[in-house]
Design an enzyme around this catalytic site. Structure first.
Site, mmCIF file in Angstrom:
data_model
loop_
_atom_site.group_PDB
_atom_site.id
_atom_site.type_symbol
_atom_site.label_atom_id
_atom_site.label_comp_id
_atom_site.label_asym_id
_atom_site.label_seq_id
_atom_site.Cartn_x
_atom_site.Cartn_y
_atom_site.Cartn_z
ATOM 1 N N HIS A 71 0.837 -1.202 0.000
ATOM 2 C CA HIS A 71 0.000 0.000 0.000
ATOM 3 C C HIS A 71 0.872 1.253 0.000
ATOM 4 C CE1 HIS A 71 -3.624 2.390 1.198
ATOM 5 N NE2 HIS A 71 -2.708 3.122 1.796
ATOM 6 N N GLU A 72 1.909 1.273 0.844
ATOM 7 C CA GLU A 72 2.792 2.441 0.915
ATOM 8 C C GLU A 72 3.617 2.589 -0.363
ATOM 9 O OE1 GLU A 72 2.320 4.536 3.158
ATOM 10 O OE2 GLU A 72 1.150 3.297 4.533
ATOM 11 N N GLU A 96 -6.280 6.758 -1.201
ATOM 12 C CA GLU A 96 -6.246 5.504 -0.457
ATOM 13 C C GLU A 96 -6.843 4.366 -1.289
ATOM 14 O OE1 GLU A 96 -5.074 5.022 3.282
ATOM 15 O OE2 GLU A 96 -3.966 6.243 1.852
ATOM 16 N N HIS A 136 1.563 4.379 -2.837
ATOM 17 C CA HIS A 136 1.517 5.829 -2.625
ATOM 18 C C HIS A 136 2.690 6.505 -3.325
ATOM 19 C CE1 HIS A 136 -1.907 6.410 -0.132
ATOM 20 N NE2 HIS A 136 -1.452 5.759 0.925
ATOM 21 N N ASP A 168 -4.857 1.065 -2.457
ATOM 22 C CA ASP A 168 -5.358 -0.287 -2.178
ATOM 23 C C ASP A 168 -5.354 -1.132 -3.449
ATOM 24 O OD1 ASP A 168 -5.791 0.397 0.442
ATOM 25 O OD2 ASP A 168 -7.952 0.686 0.234
#
Length: 484
Positions: A134-135, A199, A138, A203
């Site tokens: 997930h990070e 977000e 980003h 995901d």
């Protein structure tokens, strides 16, 4: 590029940000000049430099793990995931923060941190991998830079309130936090809308990364569900992860639906995942006694592998409780049972050092390094054993070879400083202490050590030139900081 300004904005606004630290306000921070009409914020070189500055800054405020075994593990799983992202050439650096809070965050330049508390909260390696994926998303989707540009569209009162929160934090952490909360509340709907979009994308992209990296995509909604359930008992003290990564029923449902598109199968945890969790449980325990009580309580439970991992944790807890002699037979048994596992021989050699069995410890390190060449933990602990037995010349040579293969850390700089101190070279010792301070975000202390190095360098022209050039660089950085 005024990195301190951008760094302040990043720590306030980034999607995976840490909770604000009062120490940030020690600098005079101005609002950043964010973006331009073309949407270009900074060059890749500037972003890389910002990432390095960000990482140094974190060292001065957080407990960044220096344990090579912990770092090697988180790097291995992180790089495996990053290689399966849509920008595999992107540089990433993964690290562990020794904090019990459940949190993970992405910074500029591909620096991704995960708290030890989150690693211990995960119940499967794929859950940890889902957070890292997930990070990574980003970063690869450029959400951090988009956040900088979005900040430029905030109203002046809101931006000013956020700046006040940072500045007031120097005098009162509670006051600074209250101001930050007020500022966030003033633009709550804008922030929520902005966060939800990013977000959701993180995901989706993160789940693709998981699947391509041979981790369980179902682990993402499973971890989200457990985080949501934890809020029922948390009251107002929500986990940091939920403050920066809001989990809703619709978000869980969406990730669950995406996960079901992948074929079901078993994803066993790696041995390294279980071992590192045992080690972190000892390192982050409230006190050594509580770690010992925990591993005594779970001793003999679970599968044979789980029992052996618990035995390893028990041995580490015994060492932490100054009972290294009791830990040695446990570790010897584990080393015999798992000859291909470097963690066990490393822990046994540590126990030998703690009981002052120096020849035995050195023998273990030398034999182990033949089997595990270039193992960072074994190498650095071997260096410590050499310094303990006053074999500084051998330690220095080993460290120089190590530094050619691995990026130096504050810990490595300190070991080099110890080696030069034992060799009677005070100038080089001060110089390496300076580098340790600089890598830890303590510029003024680094400058002081460089000045001490210059005083003791004598007529060594080459060393004087190196010290003088480095001193100029750090003084220039300090002058820029004062101007801001």
């Amino acid at each position: 590029m005024k990195f301190d300004k951008l760094l302040a904005s990043l720590l306030i606004l980034s999607l995976g940000s840490l909770a604000l630290q009062p120490a940030l306000a020690q600098n005079n921070i101005e609002l950043p000049d964010i973006g331009d009409s073309t949407g270009t914020l900074m060059t890749p070189q500037q972003e890389r430099e910002l990432g390095e500055a960000f990482y140094r800054k974190l060292h001065s405020q957080l407990d960044i793990s220096q344990d090579p075994e912990v770092n090697d593990y988180i790097q291995s799983i992180g790089q495996k995931l990053a290689a399966s992202s849509d920008t595999p050439a992107q540089t990433f650096h993964f690290f562990v923060v020794g904090e019990p809070a459940i949190n993970a965050f992405a910074g500029p330049g591909g620096y991704i941190g995960v708290n030890s508390g989150l690693i211990l909260t995960s119940e499967a390696e794929s859950e940890l991998a889902s957070v890292l994926a997930h990070e990574i998303a980003h970063v690869t989707q450029r959400h951090l830079l988009q956040t900088f540009q979005a900040a430029g569209r905030l109203s002046l009162p809101t931006a000013a309130a956020m700046l006040a929160a940072v500045l007031l934090g120097a005098k009162s952490g509670q006051l600074g936090q209250a101001a930050l909360i007020a500022a966030q509340a003033a633009s709550l709907q804008y922030q929520i809308n902005f966060t939800r979009d990013n977000e959701a994308e993180a995901d989706r992209v993160g789940m693709q990364i998981l699947s391509k990296s041979d981790f369980d995509p179902r682990a993402m909604p499973t971890f989200f569900e457990r985080m949501q359930q934890s809020t029922r008992f948390a009251g107002r003290q929500l986990p940091e992860f939920l403050l920066t990564h809001p989990v809703t029923v619709s978000r869980i449902s969406d990730t669950r639906g995406r996960a079901e598109q992948f074929a079901y199968r078993q994803y066993p945890d790696s041995f390294a995942y279980q071992i590192v969790r045992a080690k972190l449980r000892v390192q982050t325990a409230a006190n050594p006694r509580s770690a010992l009580d925990y591993f005594k309580a779970v001793s003999g439970q679970g599968t044979k592998l789980q029992q052996d991992v618990s035995a390893y944790g028990l041995a580490l807890a015994l060492i932490a409780n100054t009972r290294a002699r009791d830990a040695k037979p446990i570790l010897q048994k584990l080393m015999d049972a798992y000859p291909d596992q470097s963690h066990f021989v490393n822990a046994l050699a540590t126990a030998e050092l703690e009981t002052k069995s120096y020849p035995r410890a050195i023998q273990l390190y030398e034999t182990a390094l033949q089997r595990f060449p270039d193992n960072r933990a074994l190498t650095l602990n071997y260096v410590r054993a050499l310094l303990t037995t006053r074999k500084a010349q051998q330690a220095r040579k080993l460290l120089q070879e190590y530094a050619r293969r691995h990026p130096p850390t504050p810990e490595v700089y300190n070991l080099m400083a110890q080696a030069y101190s034992q060799l009677g070279n005070d100038a080089e010792s001060h110089r390496y202490v300076a580098e340790s301070y600089y890598a830890s975000g303590q510029n003024r202390a680094a400058i002081l050590q460089l000045r001490l190095a210059k005083k003791t360098a004598g007529d060594n022209f080459y060393l004087n030139s190196v010290i003088e050039e480095r001193l100029k660089q750090l003084l220039a950085e300090e002058e820029e900081r004062r101007k801001q």
